[in-house]
Design a protein around this motif. Structure first.
Motif, PDB file in Angstrom:
ATOM      1  N   GLY A 118     -15.347  92.807 -34.244  1.00  0.00           N
ATOM      2  CA  GLY A 118     -13.891  92.753 -34.323  1.00  0.00           C
ATOM      3  C   GLY A 118     -13.364  91.832 -35.418  1.00  0.00           C
ATOM      4  O   GLY A 118     -12.440  92.190 -36.163  1.00  0.00           O
ATOM      5  N   SER A 119     -13.955  90.635 -35.535  1.00  0.00           N
ATOM      6  CA  SER A 119     -13.452  89.693 -36.537  1.00  0.00           C
ATOM      7  C   SER A 119     -13.682  90.222 -37.954  1.00  0.00           C
ATOM      8  O   SER A 119     -12.755  90.181 -38.781  1.00  0.00           O
ATOM      9  CB  SER A 119     -14.103  88.313 -36.361  1.00  0.00           C
ATOM     10  OG  SER A 119     -13.861  87.844 -35.064  1.00  0.00           O
ATOM     11  N   PRO A 120     -14.891  90.729 -38.276  1.00  0.00           N
ATOM     12  CA  PRO A 120     -15.058  91.337 -39.604  1.00  0.00           C
ATOM     13  C   PRO A 120     -14.082  92.496 -39.840  1.00  0.00           C
ATOM     14  O   PRO A 120     -13.534  92.624 -40.949  1.00  0.00           O
ATOM     15  CB  PRO A 120     -16.504  91.839 -39.614  1.00  0.00           C
ATOM     16  CG  PRO A 120     -17.188  91.116 -38.517  1.00  0.00           C
ATOM     17  CD  PRO A 120     -16.158  90.652 -37.535  1.00  0.00           C
ATOM     18  N   ALA A 121     -13.835  93.314 -38.838  1.00  0.00           N
ATOM     19  CA  ALA A 121     -12.908  94.446 -39.016  1.00  0.00           C
ATOM     20  C   ALA A 121     -11.537  93.919 -39.439  1.00  0.00           C
ATOM     21  O   ALA A 121     -10.907  94.440 -40.375  1.00  0.00           O
ATOM     22  CB  ALA A 121     -12.788  95.265 -37.721  1.00  0.00           C
ATOM     23  N   ASN A 122     -11.082  92.853 -38.771  1.00  0.00           N
ATOM     24  CA  ASN A 122      -9.762  92.314 -39.119  1.00  0.00           C
ATOM     25  C   ASN A 122      -9.754  91.758 -40.533  1.00  0.00           C
ATOM     26  O   ASN A 122      -8.827  92.002 -41.308  1.00  0.00           O
ATOM     27  CB  ASN A 122      -9.352  91.237 -38.104  1.00  0.00           C
ATOM     28  CG  ASN A 122      -9.011  91.845 -36.754  1.00  0.00           C
ATOM     29  OD1 ASN A 122      -8.768  93.051 -36.660  1.00  0.00           O
ATOM     30  ND2 ASN A 122      -8.992  91.040 -35.716  1.00  0.00           N
ATOM     31  N   PHE A 123     -10.805  91.015 -40.886  1.00  0.00           N
ATOM     32  CA  PHE A 123     -10.839  90.431 -42.226  1.00  0.00           C
ATOM     33  C   PHE A 123     -10.919  91.528 -43.286  1.00  0.00           C
ATOM     34  O   PHE A 123     -10.392  91.387 -44.399  1.00  0.00           O
ATOM     35  CB  PHE A 123     -11.997  89.436 -42.365  1.00  0.00           C
ATOM     36  CG  PHE A 123     -11.698  88.379 -43.380  1.00  0.00           C
ATOM     37  CD1 PHE A 123     -10.935  87.274 -43.045  1.00  0.00           C
ATOM     38  CD2 PHE A 123     -12.119  88.518 -44.688  1.00  0.00           C
ATOM     39  CE1 PHE A 123     -10.607  86.319 -43.997  1.00  0.00           C
ATOM     40  CE2 PHE A 123     -11.798  87.560 -45.644  1.00  0.00           C
ATOM     41  CZ  PHE A 123     -11.041  86.461 -45.293  1.00  0.00           C
ATOM     42  N   MET A 177      -6.292  96.289 -31.165  1.00  0.00           N
ATOM     43  CA  MET A 177      -6.299  96.720 -29.754  1.00  0.00           C
ATOM     44  C   MET A 177      -7.635  96.411 -29.072  1.00  0.00           C
ATOM     45  O   MET A 177      -7.978  97.048 -28.054  1.00  0.00           O
ATOM     46  CB  MET A 177      -5.970  98.210 -29.636  1.00  0.00           C
ATOM     47  CG  MET A 177      -6.971  99.123 -30.308  1.00  0.00           C
ATOM     48  SD  MET A 177      -6.682 100.864 -29.853  1.00  0.00           S
ATOM     49  CE  MET A 177      -8.022 101.653 -30.749  1.00  0.00           C
ATOM     50  N   ALA A 178      -8.388  95.440 -29.615  1.00  0.00           N
ATOM     51  CA  ALA A 178      -9.747  95.173 -29.114  1.00  0.00           C
ATOM     52  C   ALA A 178      -9.821  95.156 -27.585  1.00  0.00           C
ATOM     53  O   ALA A 178     -10.641  95.862 -26.991  1.00  0.00           O
ATOM     54  CB  ALA A 178     -10.252  93.850 -29.681  1.00  0.00           C
ATOM     55  N   HIS A 179      -8.949  94.377 -26.960  1.00  0.00           N
ATOM     56  CA  HIS A 179      -9.052  94.236 -25.509  1.00  0.00           C
ATOM     57  C   HIS A 179      -8.719  95.509 -24.762  1.00  0.00           C
ATOM     58  O   HIS A 179      -9.294  95.795 -23.719  1.00  0.00           O
ATOM     59  CB  HIS A 179      -8.129  93.102 -25.032  1.00  0.00           C
ATOM     60  CG  HIS A 179      -8.890  91.841 -24.818  1.00  0.00           C
ATOM     61  ND1 HIS A 179      -9.297  91.417 -23.593  1.00  0.00           N
ATOM     62  CD2 HIS A 179      -9.368  90.942 -25.710  1.00  0.00           C
ATOM     63  CE1 HIS A 179      -9.974  90.299 -23.719  1.00  0.00           C
ATOM     64  NE2 HIS A 179     -10.031  89.985 -24.996  1.00  0.00           N
ATOM     65  N   THR A 213     -15.574  97.413 -29.973  1.00  0.00           N
ATOM     66  CA  THR A 213     -15.982  98.624 -29.251  1.00  0.00           C
ATOM     67  C   THR A 213     -16.656  98.295 -27.918  1.00  0.00           C
ATOM     68  O   THR A 213     -17.063  99.193 -27.196  1.00  0.00           O
ATOM     69  CB  THR A 213     -16.942  99.431 -30.143  1.00  0.00           C
ATOM     70  OG1 THR A 213     -17.961  98.553 -30.623  1.00  0.00           O
ATOM     71  CG2 THR A 213     -16.219 100.022 -31.336  1.00  0.00           C
ATOM     72  N   HIS A 214     -16.776  96.981 -27.635  1.00  0.00           N
ATOM     73  CA  HIS A 214     -17.596  96.572 -26.480  1.00  0.00           C
ATOM     74  C   HIS A 214     -16.790  96.015 -25.319  1.00  0.00           C
ATOM     75  O   HIS A 214     -17.353  95.472 -24.382  1.00  0.00           O
ATOM     76  CB  HIS A 214     -18.617  95.525 -26.943  1.00  0.00           C
ATOM     77  CG  HIS A 214     -18.035  94.462 -27.840  1.00  0.00           C
ATOM     78  ND1 HIS A 214     -17.945  94.618 -29.203  1.00  0.00           N
ATOM     79  CD2 HIS A 214     -17.499  93.254 -27.570  1.00  0.00           C
ATOM     80  CE1 HIS A 214     -17.388  93.530 -29.735  1.00  0.00           C
ATOM     81  NE2 HIS A 214     -17.102  92.691 -28.760  1.00  0.00           N
ATOM     82  N   LYS A 215     -15.478  96.110 -25.361  1.00  0.00           N
ATOM     83  CA  LYS A 215     -14.689  95.527 -24.270  1.00  0.00           C
ATOM     84  C   LYS A 215     -14.312  96.662 -23.303  1.00  0.00           C
ATOM     85  O   LYS A 215     -15.203  97.293 -22.750  1.00  0.00           O
ATOM     86  CB  LYS A 215     -13.480  94.796 -24.850  1.00  0.00           C
ATOM     87  CG  LYS A 215     -13.888  93.637 -25.772  1.00  0.00           C
ATOM     88  CD  LYS A 215     -12.689  92.816 -26.206  1.00  0.00           C
ATOM     89  CE  LYS A 215     -13.078  91.557 -26.917  1.00  0.00           C
ATOM     90  NZ  LYS A 215     -13.335  91.689 -28.343  1.00  0.00           N
TER      91      LYS A 215
HETATM   92  N1  PLP Z   1      -9.656  90.776 -31.688  1.00  0.00           N
HETATM   93  C1  PLP Z   1      -9.373  90.469 -30.421  1.00  0.00           C
HETATM   94  C2  PLP Z   1      -8.000  90.759 -29.897  1.00  0.00           C
HETATM   95  C3  PLP Z   1     -10.342  89.890 -29.609  1.00  0.00           C
HETATM   96  O1  PLP Z   1     -10.052  89.540 -28.357  1.00  0.00           O
HETATM   97  C4  PLP Z   1     -11.626  89.643 -30.160  1.00  0.00           C
HETATM   98  C5  PLP Z   1     -12.712  89.036 -29.361  1.00  0.00           C
HETATM   99  O2  PLP Z   1     -12.621  88.609 -28.278  1.00  0.00           O
HETATM  100  C6  PLP Z   1     -11.855  89.962 -31.482  1.00  0.00           C
HETATM  101  C7  PLP Z   1     -10.855  90.535 -32.227  1.00  0.00           C
HETATM  102  C8  PLP Z   1     -13.129  89.598 -32.182  1.00  0.00           C
HETATM  103  O3  PLP Z   1     -14.171  90.373 -31.880  1.00  0.00           O
HETATM  104  P1  PLP Z   1     -15.666  89.910 -32.209  1.00  0.00           P
HETATM  105  O4  PLP Z   1     -15.981  88.842 -31.235  1.00  0.00           O
HETATM  106  O5  PLP Z   1     -16.405  91.177 -32.021  1.00  0.00           O
HETATM  107  O6  PLP Z   1     -15.684  89.429 -33.635  1.00  0.00           O
END
Ligand code: PLP
Length: 433
Positions: free
Chosen positions: A98-103, A207-209, A233-235
Motif C-alpha cells: 500500500g505505501s509504495p502504491a501511494n508513493f 481504499m486499503a481498509h 490487497t490483504h485487508k
Molecule cells: N493505506 C492505508 C489506508 C492503510 O491503512 C495502510 C496500512 O495499514 C497502507 C496504506 C499501507 O499499506 P502497507 O502496509 O501495505 O504499505
C-alpha cells in the motif's frame, strides 16, 4: 528438493508457532485477515522465480508468455471486481504494497515539493498520506512533498469538511487524499470532489481498509468521484500482501494518468513485479466477484455493528458514536486509561487488537483508544452473537486493566487469561501455510 522441516527446521518451527498463534488468538486487528488456501498456494508457487520488468507484451526479459497471461487476467479481474468499464479505467497490479502504491501515485502526478492534503494520522489517516510532527517530517511523503493535513471535527468524530474546504482554498493543494486507517465512517466523496475541483487538485482515494467492502458494494463507491484509487490487497479484500493503483484513462488536469502511473511504478520506483503475489491477487479477485464474497462483506459490517452496539450498551464512548464499516474506535479516556495498557492486557489473553490515537490525544505513544476490526474473525465464521461476546471479553480486559495489580495466583487477571486461552473458538482451515 527437501521439505522446509528438513532443510531449515528453525524457520519451520517459527512458522508453526506463528500458525498456532493465529489459530488460538482472537484476531481483531482491523487491517488483517486470513487469506484463502488457494491464494496461499499461488503465493507459494514457482511464479516467485520469474523476472518480468515491464507490462504484459512489453517486457525487458524473455520467457514471459505465461506471466503476461497471468498479469492480464489479474488486471481484467481487478476491473471486474470493482465494476469498472475498461474503456474508462485502467489498473496497475504491480505495487508491492500500500505505501509504495501511494508513493507511486505521488511520483506520477506531483513534482517534488508540490502540496498535498490527507487525513492527519492522529485522526485516523495513514503515514503515507503525509504525516509529520511539528519537529519531524516522519513519512517520506512529507519529506518530498509539502503536506497540510485535514482533521476530524473532535465533537462529532466526522471529517471536518468545512475545515478541509477552507484550508484547501488557502493552501491550494495539487492532490487531496481520501481514505484512512482508523476511520469508522464513509468518506463524503461528492463533497471532496467539489473541494478538489475548486482548487484544481487531483482527488485520490486510498481504499486499503475498505476495498473488500467497496468490491461488494456495501459502502459508498469512490470510483464515481475520484481520479485515482489505491489499495492494499490483504485487508478486507482478503488477498495476498500487495497493492493496486486504479486510474482514469481520460487525461485529468492535462495528465495522462495511465502512462504517468505505469512509469512511476516501473521504472520509477520498482523493478521486477512479484508475480507470485499477482497470482494470489488474481485468485482473490475472482473470489471477490462471487456471491459468497458479498455475503461475507455484509457479515463483516453486521458483525462490526453488533460489536459497536454491545460496546455502547456497556457504556463505552466510540469515536463518531458507531461504525459504517469494518472497524470501531473506542475512546478509553473517559475511563482514565489508555489504549496501550488495554492492548497489552488483551494480548496476554490472546485477544489481538491495537492501541490507536483518538481525536484530542496529547501523546501518540500512549494513545487514548483502541481500534477493533471485524474482517478476520468474520472469515473464521464469527456471527453477531460471537462479536457481542467479543465486546464482553474486551470489557473484562478493560476492567482488569483498571484495577491491574501484580499477577497473583487466583487473581482476576489470571482467571481471565485461563478462561480465554482455553475456550473453544471455532477453527477453520484458513490459517494454513
Ligand atoms: N493505506 C492505508 C489506508 C492503510 O491503512 C495502510 C496500512 O495499514 C497502507 C496504506 C499501507 O499499506 P502497507 O502496509 O501495505 O504499505
Amino acid at each position: 528438493d527437501h521439505a522446509l522441516s528438513e532443510t531449515d527446521p528453525e524457520v519451520r518451527s517459527i512458522i508453526d508457532k506463528e500458525k498456532q498463534r493465529q489459530f488460538k488468538s482472537l484476531e481483531l486487528i482491523a487491517s488483517e485477515n486470513f487469506t484463502s488456501r488457494a491464494v496461499m498456494e499461488a503465493v507459494g508457487s514457482c511464479l516467485t522465480n520469474k523476472y518480468s520488468e515491464g507490462l504484459p507484451g512489453k517486457r525487458y526479459y524473455g520467457g514471459n508468455e505465461h506471466i503476461d497471461e497471468l498479469e492480464t487476467l489479474c488486471q481484467q479481474r481487478a476491473l471486474a471486481a470493482f465494476h469498472l468499464d475498461n474503456n474508462k479505467w485502467g489498473v496497475n497490479v504491480q505495487p508491492l504494497s500500500g505505501s509504495p502504491a501511494n508513493f507511486e501515485v505521488y511520483t506520477a502526478v506531483l513534482n517534488p515539493h508540490d502540496r498535498i492534503m490527507g487525513l492527519d494520522l492522529p485522526h485516523g489517516g495513514h503515514l503515507s498520506h503525509g504525516f509529520m510532527t511539528p519537529k519531524r517530517r516522519v513519512s517520506g511523503t512529507s519529506i518530498y512533498f509539502e503536506s497540510m493535513p485535514y482533521r476530524l471535527d473532535e465533537t462529532t468524530g466526522i471529517v471536518d469538511y468545512d475545515m478541509l474546504e477552507r484550508t484547501a482554498n488557502l493552501f491550494r493543494p495539487k492532490l487531496i487524499i481520501a481514505g484512512a486507517s482508523a476511520y469508522p465512517r464513509d468518506f463524503d466523496y461528492p463533497r471532496m470532489r467539489k473541494i478538489a475541483d475548486a482548487v484544481g487538485a487531483f482527488l485520490m482515494m486510498d481504499m486499503a481498509h475498505i476495498s473488500g467492502l467497496v468490491a461488494a458494494s456495501v459502502v459508498a463507491d469512490p470510483f464515481e468521484y475520484c481520479d485515482i484509487v489505491t489499495t492494499t490487497t490483504h485487508k478486507s479484500l482478503r488477498g495476498p500482501r500487495g497493492g493496486m493503483i486504479f486510474f482514469r484513462k481520460d487525461p485529468v488536469l492535462g495528465v495522462d494518468l495511465e502512462s504517468a502511473i505505469n512509469n512511476a511504478v516501473f521504472p520509477g520506483l520498482q523493478g521486477g513485479p512479484h508475480n507470485h503475489t499477482i497470482g494470489g491477487l488474481a485468485v482473490c479477485l475472482k473470489h471477490a466477484q462471487s456471491p459468497e464474497f458479498k455475503v461475507y462483506q455484509n457479515k463483516v459490517i453486521a458483525n462490526c455493528r453488533a460489536l459497536a452496539s454491545r460496546l455502547v450498551e456497556l457504556g463505552y464512548k466510540l469515536v463518531s458514536g458507531g461504525s459504517d464499516n469494518h472497524l470501531v474506535l473506542v475512546d478509553l479516556r473517559p475511563l482514565g486509561i489508555d489504549g496501550a495498557r488495554v492492548e497489552k492486557i488483551l494480548d496476554m489473553a490472546s485477544i489481538t487488537l491495537n492501541k490507536n490515537s483518538v481525536p484530542g490525544d496529547k501523546s501518540a505513544l500512549v494513545p487514548g483508544g483502541i481500534r477493533i476490526g471485524s474482517p478476520a474473525m468474520t472469515t473464521r465464521g464469527f456471527t453477531e452473537k460471537e462479536f457481542a461476546a467479543v465486546a464482553d471479553f474486551i470489557h473484562e480486559g478493560v476492567k482488569i486493566t483498571l484495577d491491574a495489580k501484580p499477577l497473583a495466583p487466583g487473581s482476576k487477571l489470571q482467571e481471565f487469561l485461563k478462561f480465554v486461552t482455553t475456550s473453544d473458538f471455532p477453527l477453520t482451515d484458513r490459517v494454513s501455510d
